[in-house]
Design a protein around this motif. Structure first.
Motif, short mmCIF file in Angstrom:
data_model
loop_
_atom_site.label_atom_id
_atom_site.label_comp_id
_atom_site.label_asym_id
_atom_site.label_seq_id
_atom_site.Cartn_x
_atom_site.Cartn_y
_atom_site.Cartn_z
N PRO A 1 0.81 -1.22 0.00
CA PRO A 1 0.00 0.00 0.00
C PRO A 1 0.84 1.28 0.00
N ASP A 2 2.10 1.19 0.44
CA ASP A 2 2.92 2.41 0.52
C ASP A 2 3.65 2.74 -0.78
N ALA A 3 3.59 1.85 -1.74
CA ALA A 3 4.27 2.14 -3.01
C ALA A 3 3.62 3.36 -3.67
N VAL A 4 4.43 4.19 -4.31
CA VAL A 4 3.89 5.35 -5.03
C VAL A 4 3.26 4.84 -6.32
N ARG A 5 2.00 5.18 -6.55
CA ARG A 5 1.29 4.73 -7.74
C ARG A 5 1.42 5.76 -8.85
N TRP A 6 2.06 5.36 -9.95
CA TRP A 6 2.25 6.23 -11.12
C TRP A 6 1.30 5.80 -12.23
N LEU A 7 0.73 6.78 -12.90
CA LEU A 7 0.00 6.49 -14.13
C LEU A 7 0.73 7.21 -15.25
N LEU A 8 1.40 6.44 -16.12
CA LEU A 8 2.18 7.02 -17.22
C LEU A 8 1.24 7.22 -18.40
N ALA A 9 1.24 8.44 -18.93
CA ALA A 9 0.21 8.79 -19.93
C ALA A 9 0.85 9.29 -21.21
N TYR A 10 0.33 8.83 -22.32
CA TYR A 10 0.73 9.42 -23.61
C TYR A 10 -0.49 10.13 -24.18
N PRO A 11 -0.36 11.42 -24.50
CA PRO A 11 -1.55 12.20 -24.87
C PRO A 11 -1.96 12.05 -26.34
N ASP A 12 -1.98 10.82 -26.81
CA ASP A 12 -2.54 10.56 -28.14
C ASP A 12 -3.10 9.14 -28.08
N ASN B 1 10.32 9.57 -7.24
CA ASN B 1 9.56 8.60 -6.45
C ASN B 1 9.86 8.77 -4.96
N ASP B 2 11.14 9.05 -4.65
CA ASP B 2 11.51 9.26 -3.25
C ASP B 2 10.80 10.49 -2.68
N VAL B 3 10.79 11.58 -3.46
CA VAL B 3 10.13 12.80 -3.00
C VAL B 3 8.64 12.53 -2.77
N MET B 4 8.03 11.82 -3.71
CA MET B 4 6.60 11.52 -3.58
C MET B 4 6.32 10.64 -2.37
N GLU C 1 10.60 -1.69 -5.34
CA GLU C 1 9.62 -2.17 -4.36
C GLU C 1 8.61 -1.08 -4.02
N ASP C 2 9.07 0.18 -4.05
CA ASP C 2 8.23 1.26 -3.53
C ASP C 2 7.56 2.06 -4.65
N ALA C 3 7.42 1.46 -5.83
CA ALA C 3 6.75 2.15 -6.93
C ALA C 3 5.93 1.15 -7.74
N ALA C 4 4.84 1.63 -8.32
CA ALA C 4 4.02 0.80 -9.21
C ALA C 4 3.54 1.70 -10.33
N ALA C 5 3.75 1.29 -11.58
CA ALA C 5 3.37 2.15 -12.70
C ALA C 5 2.42 1.43 -13.64
N GLU C 6 1.33 2.10 -13.99
CA GLU C 6 0.44 1.61 -15.04
C GLU C 6 0.41 2.66 -16.14
N ARG C 7 -0.40 2.42 -17.19
CA ARG C 7 -0.39 3.32 -18.35
C ARG C 7 -1.79 3.72 -18.78
N THR C 8 -1.86 4.88 -19.45
CA THR C 8 -3.12 5.28 -20.06
C THR C 8 -2.82 6.10 -21.31
N GLY D 1 10.29 6.20 -24.33
CA GLY D 1 10.51 6.94 -23.08
C GLY D 1 9.61 6.41 -21.98
N LEU D 2 8.34 6.28 -22.28
CA LEU D 2 7.40 5.78 -21.27
C LEU D 2 7.71 4.34 -20.89
N GLN D 3 8.10 3.54 -21.89
CA GLN D 3 8.38 2.14 -21.59
C GLN D 3 9.62 1.97 -20.72
N ILE D 4 10.60 2.86 -20.91
CA ILE D 4 11.80 2.82 -20.07
C ILE D 4 11.41 3.12 -18.62
N LEU D 5 10.64 4.19 -18.42
CA LEU D 5 10.24 4.56 -17.06
C LEU D 5 9.35 3.48 -16.43
#
Lengths: 280, 646
Positions: free
Chosen positions: B35-46, B177-180, B68-75, B56-60
């Motif tokens: 539950p403490d992992a920072v949840r990222w939603l990586l977005a491409y605006p097209d 991620n650390d700052v967040m 361990e402390d991050a989770a990224a999904e896409r939109t 770029g998005l796939q690298i991140l």
């Protein structure tokens, strides 16, 4: 990496030159198109190191032939695909192409498992058969298919009335757009059977009753899409889901129907292939 | 967080290409983090098919999900039919993996690769039900950030973004991620948006626009009031060694067809050819090559895992990769364990040597061949420092047609600085000569010349230069078409000059353009990269409503002493170097590639204490482009190092 060939555990997998596969397309992946699925299949076969025979020319493509297209959004437990392997290919040391008569059913079983593991969730190869004679192509062979539909907009009793009306009609006209023009077609000759399913009814939050309808439709004079059946059932009826459950070949006098897999003599694994004697 | 799949699914029957919204890619992430992992939603605006392949998005995505402390999904941006269905059914923007609402993620991170997608950025924030303007967001709202090439002038999006990252994202994404994580761990009562902004602003490479307030005098930007807790200038981030970042390790394989639908392996980052119009080449310096063994390993494992039959070796100029010969040899040798695969080189250098390389690796399947001479005359190409002679081009084209290619594509720019009508007309003549050469090999040889309108971009030597108006570009396109009409087998294609005008507004404008973008979006102007959805009139009306116009925001020249909207943001390039290179350009003087010649101190290396990572010490054989070789064959070009910066 070990010395075992890519994607294939020993011993060598012996396969016939010509194969027919049955596969299911269920769950979210049903929102991909037929064309998308063809590409997914090609990639899975490359990962499995199948030595596919390829077309000639500057942009050679693997020789895969799919049967009836499955409309985007529909799921299926009975899709078919024919493929040809190349005896002379040297790129797949884990696979040997042998005479169809010598095929061990266990090899076909392994092939199903191998491909299913390479395919996305919801796509599974459920049967494989060697083709050995001058079989008709899937497009020519399949005479009818069965569907389970789920529709919204009517209750079960009302749906039953609509079904009865439709079966009693001389003609069932639907319109579709073709090359920018509205074309009207009669579906009635293609509807072999239609009934409200006896599956338990359910209610979808915010949408009301979900009614199951079972249909059997001929591929000739023209195929019928689930969306068209819905349209024929009434303007207020909308499609929630549709699953193709069977595709059938028929004998000449239409007394026996069988899955395209189960021609005499072909080896078959996975879910058993089905043959039915049609009541006279 | 809860899935909205049950509400999304009934919409999918009624929209075009529903596979855009279902995820299911091989390589996609299933959230199993705490539950403490920072949840990222990586977005491409097209759309999905444009956005999914974005490296770029796939690298991140890969780097974050390994933590361990991050989770990224896409939109991605829902197409108009889906957007309408979502709004009608009150379905928010959602991730493709778990169908969770965007507003429930901690960070919404956009890739900005094309300026005309900005109205989609606003639309996606709105669909996420996150307050549109940073100033309206509270401590519990999703944090909206962006990175990518367009961030070198982020001012038009300043009002909508909490933070903007400059440069390579590999390292800084972890710091963010650390700052967040620290901020999210703070008790809600003690959490403030400003506190977060200050922490972000003190992360190297991160620009927080709310801490920089523009000042105007007589309608012109004159400076920024910088918050005491923020740095006066923000410098880009640069990864010193690409070999340490072999990402994406598991490139996503989509279920539906996308652009660049193949394995992509980045062979180097940065380019020092020094083409003066090229923002990518200026902002990504220095050159950092990936070790060739790592390239081969990434190709081998990538092909095996994905089942793709094509790999693209990507960079800004792949023929310049030191290891290209060895990599190509290995990919063509069945003994090396790479399955049969087509190799594409998306950015070819214009010379015969390069074509021979392309021919040797495209035995399996021929992809198209594209060359980018950019200018129609040698004079024009000297101005932009694209030092290709006509003979280089003809040699490349001869080689291509003789090796079996029948169609060739050429890229040109119009509206370049100092351009005259004769330079424009020369494009058609040059292309016609290429067709004629092709005819010697095939009766049906053809050439497509694609012509784009030039937009002078931030952090390039042309950033001060005026740009052509849409009507001037229309006139030049007409001129070119008239000239090309007589040549059978020559096909001229052009980018809509009106869209170039709008790109100028958002690339060159200051913070006031934010209100213009917002008006265009509110007027329904999404998907502005799509010609069928684009209308310049919308942009002009929005400018007008804000008391602005095309000429003053996009077209006009800027003086050397004028405050540029991006003057507080640095790609390391010294302003004096850029100005000097601009003056050299106007004098028609070329500048050599500093990979193989002495440093002229543009600033990219010295500012950050890094240097080129290039395996070969000599320039590649067989061409003159920017290497200084063979320039004397084609007339006088002054290349005097040391005199260009003063």
């Amino acid at each position: 990496m070990s010395d075992t060939p890519r994607g294939v555990s020993s011993p060598v997998l012996e396969l016939p030159e010509r194969l027919r596969l049955r596969y299911a397309k269920l769950g979210r992946v049903r929102y991909t198109s037929q064309r998308d699925l063809a590409r997914v299949m090609e990639r899975a076969m490359r990962r499995a190191s199948l030595p596919l025979r390829r077309s000639a020319g500057f942009s050679p493509r693997p020789l895969l032939s799919f049967g009836l297209a499955l409309p985007t959004g529909c799921s299926s437990r009975a899709e078919y695909l024919d493929l040809r392997l190349d005896h002379e290919s040297t790129t797949s040391p884990g696979i040997r192409v042998v005479d169809a008569a010598d095929i061990d059913p266990a090899s076909l079983h392994r092939l199903c498992a191998l491909l299913s593991a390479m395919l996305p969730d919801g796509v599974d190869v459920t049967a494989a058969a060697a083709l050995r004679g001058p079989e008709m192509s899937l497009q020519e062979a399949v005479a009818s298919c069965d569907w389970e539909l789920e529709v919204l907009g009517v209750g079960p009793a009302e749906a039953a009335g609509q079904v009865e009306r439709l079966l009693g009609a001389d003609a069932v006209m639907v319109t579709r757009e073709r090359k920018g023009r509205e074309v009207a077609d009669d579906l009635r000759p293609s509807i072999l059977s239609l009934r409200v399913a006896d599956r338990p009814a359910r209610v979808l939050d915010g949408h009301g009753d979900v009614v199951g309808i079972d249909a059997s439709v001929s591929t000739r004079p023209r195929g019928v899409r689930p969306g068209e059946l819905c349209q024929a059932l009434g303007d207020q009826v909308t499609l929630l889901g549709a699953c193709r459950t069977y595709q059938w070949m028929e004998n000449e006098d239409r007394t026996v129907r069988a899955e395209p897999l189960s021609e005499a003599g072909v080896a078959c694994v996975g879910l058993p292939a089905r043959t039915e004697v049609l009541g006279g | 967080m809860t899935s909205v799949w049950d509400r999304v699914e009934p919409l999918l029957w009624h929209v075009e290409k529903p596979a855009r919204y279902i995820g299911g890619e091989d390589g996609s992430f299933r959230d199993d983090k705490g539950p403490d992992a920072v949840r990222w939603l990586l977005a491409y605006p097209d759309t999905y098919e444009i956005g999914l392949p974005n490296q770029g998005l796939q690298i991140l995505y890969g780097i974050l999900n390994e933590r361990e402390d991050a989770a990224a999904e896409r939109t991605y941006a829902p197409w108009g039919d889906m957007e309408a269905a979502m709004r009608e059914a009150s379905v928010p923007l959602f991730s493709v993996e778990s169908t969770r609402p965007a507003g429930e993620f901690d960070v919404l991170a956009f890739n900005l690769s094309a300026e005309l997608t900005y109205t989609n950025v606003l639309n996606m924030i709105d669909l996420s039900r996150i307050p549109l303007h940073t100033a309206e967001r509270g401590p519990s709202d999703t944090v909206v950030v962006a990175g990518g090439h367009c961030t070198y002038n982020p001012e038009p999006l300043a009002a909508f973004l909490d933070a903007i990252v400059l440069g390579d994202g590999e390292e800084v994404v972890g710091e963010l991620n650390d700052v967040m994580a620290a901020w999210l761990a703070t008790p809600a009562a003690a959490r403030t948006r400003r506190g977060l902004h200050v922490a972000l602003a003190n992360t190297e490479g991160v620009y927080v626009p709310s801490l920089y307030t523009p000042r105007y005098a007589d309608g012109v930007l004159v400076g920024y009031d910088v918050d005491a807790e923020a740095p006066a200038t923000v410098d880009k981030r640069t990864v010193a060694d690409l070999g340490e970042w072999p990402y994406p390790r598991a490139q996503l394989v989509p279920l539906t067809e996308v652009v660049h639908d193949r394995l992509n392996v980045e062979v180097f980052r940065g380019c020092t050819r020094g083409c003066r119009f090229c923002q990518a080449g200026m902002i990504t310096r220095p050159v950092r090559e990936r070790p060739k063994d790592q390239v081969l390993e990434m190709v081998r494992s990538g092909i095996e895992r994905t089942g793709y039959d094509e790999v693209a070796l990507t960079s800004l100029s792949t023929a310049d990769f030191s290891g290209i010969g060895d990599v190509v040899a290995a990919l063509c040798d069945p003994e090396q364990g790479v399955p049969e695969v087509a190799v594409s080189l998306p950015s070819l250098r214009v010379d015969a040597f390069t074509v021979a390389t392309a021919a040797s690796i495209q035995q399996v399947r021929r992809t198209g061949l594209t060359f980018a001479p950019e200018g129609g005359t040698w004079r024009m190409r000297r101005v932009i420092n694209k030092l290709i002679s006509d003979d280089d081009l003809y040699a490349a084209v001869d080689a291509a047609f003789s090796q079996g290619w029948r169609r060739i594509k050429l890229y040109f720019l119009i509206g370049l600085p100092t351009e005259r009508d004769e330079d424009v007309v020369a494009i058609a003549r040059l292309a016609a000569n290429c067709v004629e050469r092709g005819r010697a090999h095939h009766s049906k040889a053809s050439v497509t010349a694609s012509v784009g309108g030039f937009v002078p971009k931030a952090n390039t030597p042309f950033q001060w230069h005026e740009m052509d108006s849409p009507s001037e570009l229309h006139r030049k396109v007409a001129l070119l078409r008239r000239e090309a009409r007589a040549t059978r087998g020559l096909d001229i294609r052009w980018h809509d000059p009106d869209a170039t005008g709008a790109e100028g507004i958002v690339s060159r404008g200051d913070r006031r353009i934010g209100a213009v973008i917002e008006r265009v979006w509110r007027d329904g102007g999404t998907f502005q990269e799509w010609s069928e959805r684009f209308e310049l009139a919308r942009w002009e009306a929005a400018l007008d409503a804000e008391g602005l116009d095309l000429a003053s925001t996009a077209l006009r020249a800027r003086g050397r002493d004028e405050m540029l909207p991006w003057s507080h943001l640095s790609a390391g390039l010294h302003p004096d170097f850029l100005w000097g290179d601009y003056e050299s350009s106007l004098a028609g003087e070329g500048l050599e590639d500093c990979r193989w010649t002495p440093c002229y101190d543009c600033g990219a290396c010295t500012t950050y204490g890094i240097e080129h990572v290039v395996a070969a010490t000599a320039p590649p054989a067989g061409g003159s482009q920017g290497t200084g070789q063979g320039l004397d064959l084609t007339g006088p070009v002054t290349v005097e190092l040391g005199t260009t910066h003063r």
